[in-house]
Design a protein around this motif. Structure first.
Motif, PDB file in Angstrom:
ATOM      1  N   SER A   3      37.128  58.118  37.506  1.00 40.90           N
ATOM      2  CA  SER A   3      35.923  57.921  38.311  1.00 40.90           C
ATOM      3  C   SER A   3      34.797  58.837  37.862  1.00 40.90           C
ATOM      4  O   SER A   3      33.697  58.792  38.404  1.00 40.90           O
ATOM      5  N   ASP A   4      35.076  59.708  36.869  1.00 41.48           N
ATOM      6  CA  ASP A   4      34.038  60.634  36.403  1.00 41.48           C
ATOM      7  C   ASP A   4      32.854  59.873  35.832  1.00 41.48           C
ATOM      8  O   ASP A   4      33.003  58.871  35.155  1.00 41.48           O
ATOM      9  N   ALA A   5      31.668  60.365  36.090  1.00 41.89           N
ATOM     10  CA  ALA A   5      30.467  59.725  35.536  1.00 41.89           C
ATOM     11  C   ALA A   5      30.417  59.943  34.031  1.00 41.89           C
ATOM     12  O   ALA A   5      30.830  60.978  33.525  1.00 41.89           O
ATOM     13  N   ASP A  91      27.722  48.752  29.919  1.00 45.39           N
ATOM     14  CA  ASP A  91      26.882  48.596  31.108  1.00 45.39           C
ATOM     15  C   ASP A  91      26.234  49.924  31.495  1.00 45.39           C
ATOM     16  O   ASP A  91      26.427  50.959  30.844  1.00 45.39           O
ATOM     17  N   GLU A  92      25.441  49.878  32.568  1.00 42.57           N
ATOM     18  CA  GLU A  92      24.662  51.051  32.969  1.00 42.57           C
ATOM     19  C   GLU A  92      25.538  52.215  33.425  1.00 42.57           C
ATOM     20  O   GLU A  92      25.092  53.365  33.482  1.00 42.57           O
ATOM     21  N   SER A  93      26.804  51.946  33.730  1.00 45.84           N
ATOM     22  CA  SER A  93      27.724  53.013  34.126  1.00 45.84           C
ATOM     23  C   SER A  93      28.480  53.604  32.947  1.00 45.84           C
ATOM     24  O   SER A  93      29.336  54.476  33.127  1.00 45.84           O
ATOM     25  N   GLY A  94      28.174  53.144  31.743  1.00 50.78           N
ATOM     26  CA  GLY A  94      28.872  53.655  30.576  1.00 50.78           C
ATOM     27  C   GLY A  94      30.244  53.060  30.388  1.00 50.78           C
ATOM     28  O   GLY A  94      31.148  53.703  29.842  1.00 50.78           O
ATOM     29  N   VAL A  95      30.416  51.817  30.814  1.00 55.87           N
ATOM     30  CA  VAL A  95      31.693  51.119  30.681  1.00 55.87           C
ATOM     31  C   VAL A  95      31.561  50.059  29.594  1.00 55.87           C
ATOM     32  O   VAL A  95      30.629  49.249  29.616  1.00 55.87           O
ATOM     33  N   LEU A  96      32.489  50.082  28.651  1.00 50.98           N
ATOM     34  CA  LEU A  96      32.501  49.118  27.558  1.00 50.98           C
ATOM     35  C   LEU A  96      33.299  47.893  27.965  1.00 50.98           C
ATOM     36  O   LEU A  96      34.487  47.997  28.296  1.00 50.98           O
ATOM     37  N   GLU A 343      38.443  40.573  32.744  1.00 48.73           N
ATOM     38  CA  GLU A 343      37.718  41.768  33.168  1.00 48.73           C
ATOM     39  C   GLU A 343      38.027  42.976  32.301  1.00 48.73           C
ATOM     40  O   GLU A 343      37.757  44.117  32.694  1.00 48.73           O
ATOM     41  N   GLU A 344      38.574  42.762  31.099  1.00 46.70           N
ATOM     42  CA  GLU A 344      38.959  43.893  30.253  1.00 46.70           C
ATOM     43  C   GLU A 344      37.750  44.785  29.958  1.00 46.70           C
ATOM     44  O   GLU A 344      36.716  44.315  29.482  1.00 46.70           O
ATOM     45  N   ARG A 345      37.912  46.076  30.231  1.00 45.13           N
ATOM     46  CA  ARG A 345      36.801  47.021  30.065  1.00 45.13           C
ATOM     47  C   ARG A 345      37.359  48.436  30.034  1.00 45.13           C
ATOM     48  O   ARG A 345      38.451  48.702  30.565  1.00 45.13           O
TER      49      ARG A 345
END
Length: 377
Positions: A3-5, A91-96, A343-345
């Motif tokens: 959950s870390d940013a 995405d904007e949350s830094g998720v690939l 939803e693989e990320r």
């Protein structure tokens, strides 16, 4: 997932940015099982540019090596993916987002980035061989089967998502039973059973047998899981056929060939043809050795709590265990529940942390090996 940013772009070190770019570009390159050549070529070029001796081997694996010490660590991941086009984006949350980000380009790229970051002293103490294997998602496991005959490692890391603080000790075994019943056609108003009736009865018996194996055990890892993977029936007016593929996930107490005998016994008097494929024995490695201690210490150093796991699926750990009877773990960033899904990320902050854990753990492991060798000489 953590959950870390994700740190802002400006907070990343050059090495972290390079490691992220490696992963993102690898995920961008399609690499279905049997079609991994472009990804393998990219990875070998990246490794060569970052101090590895790298090549694509006869099985299509991307192989990169660093270090000259007497202690050999194999870091075996896979670069093939299942089908499914997921647009690659961060995405904007830094998720690939993208196919293979979790299963298992993320873990393998973490291996490569960590080995690229190892200091000279560590490289003098040990040899690190990264193997981006082909066809893990196919029954062949072509890449791992080739690699296991070319290397004799002292420790093995398997690149699979465990979460950055998770350590996977084992995987269940596997067997696929292909059933077919063929009978003369008959009028349904008469006596007798159809091919589909007999096939269904065979499935019920296999399911009942499976439910009884390890039923007294509290955990699913020690039980048999049985699922129908394919099912159908047809007729041409003269004969009728019914078929099914039944997937069995096997505990360590039940080798695949023993499961074959049990399936034959379960459907004994039914006129069922059975063939078997996908034989993989379950494997579970010890939790206390130099490899596990190095990973546990490194995870704690990053503020995590190490968690041991066993998985109900299979991996290349099952394949190489027989010829590589050495300390072995599966490790890698990512949530394995996202494997094969739309939803693989992968959270890139978790990927960063896994690279740090691996770099630290491999350094500690090499130091331990060198100290042990010195004490025994």
């Amino acid at each position: 997932m953590t959950s870390d940013a994700t740190p802002p772009h400006s907070a990343l070190t050059p090495a972290q940015q390079e490691a992220r770019d490696l992963l993102i570009e690898t995920v961008r390159i399609p690499s279905l099982s049997g079609e991994e050549s472009a990804a393998a070529q990219f990875l070998t070029e990246w490794m060569t540019a970052h101090g590895f001796t790298a090549h694509v081997d006869e099985a299509g694996n991307a192989v990169g090596e660093r270090g000259s010490g007497p202690y050999t660590v194999a870091l075996l991941g896979h670069i093939d993916t299942v089908p499914g086009d997921i647009p690659v984006r961060v995405d904007e949350s830094g998720v690939l987002h993208g196919r293979g980000s979790v299963d298992a380009k993320g873990p393998f790229c973490a291996f490569v980035a960590a080995v690229a970051a190892l200091p000279p002293q560590t490289l003098a103490q040990a040899r690190f061989v990264c193997i981006g294997a082909t066809e893990e998602e196919a029954p062949s496991s072509k890449g791992a089967r080739h690699a296991m005959h070319t290397l004799s490692p002292d420790a093995v890391l398997i690149g699979e998502p465990s979460g950055w603080a998770g350590l996977t000790l084992g995987y269940k075994g596997r067997l696929v039973a292909k059933l077919r019943v063929t009978k003369d056609n008959f009028h349904t108003a008469g006596e007798g059973t159809s091919a589909a009736d007999d096939l269904t009865e065979a499935w019920f018996r296999i399911r009942a047998w499976a439910a009884g194996v390890g039923a007294y055990r509290p955990g699913i890892f020690d039980q048999v899981q049985a699922t129908v993977q394919d099912l159908g029936a047809s007729g041409d007016g003269l004969t009728q056929s019914a078929w099914a593929s039944v997937g069995l996930r096997l505990p360590p107490s039940l080798p695949p060939y023993a499961a074959e005998d049990a399936v034959y016994d379960a459907v004994d008097e039914l006129t069922t043809d059975i063939t078997f494929t996908g034989h993989e024995s379950a494997v579970r490695h010890p939790k206390d050795n130099a490899l596990t201690r190095a990973l546990r210490t490194a995870i704690r150093a990053q503020g995590g709590t190490p968690t041991f796991k066993v998985k109900t699926g299979t991996s290349d750990m099952n394949v190489v265990a027989e010829l590589w009877p050495v300390p072995t773990l599966a490790y890698g960033p990512g949530d394995s529940s996202l494997d094969h899904t739309p939803e693989e990320r992968l959270d890139l902050a978790e990927y960063d942390r896994a690279v740090l854990v691996l770099t630290d753990a491999l350094t500690r492991l090499a130091q331990t090996a060198a100290a042990t060798a010195s004490a025994s000489s």
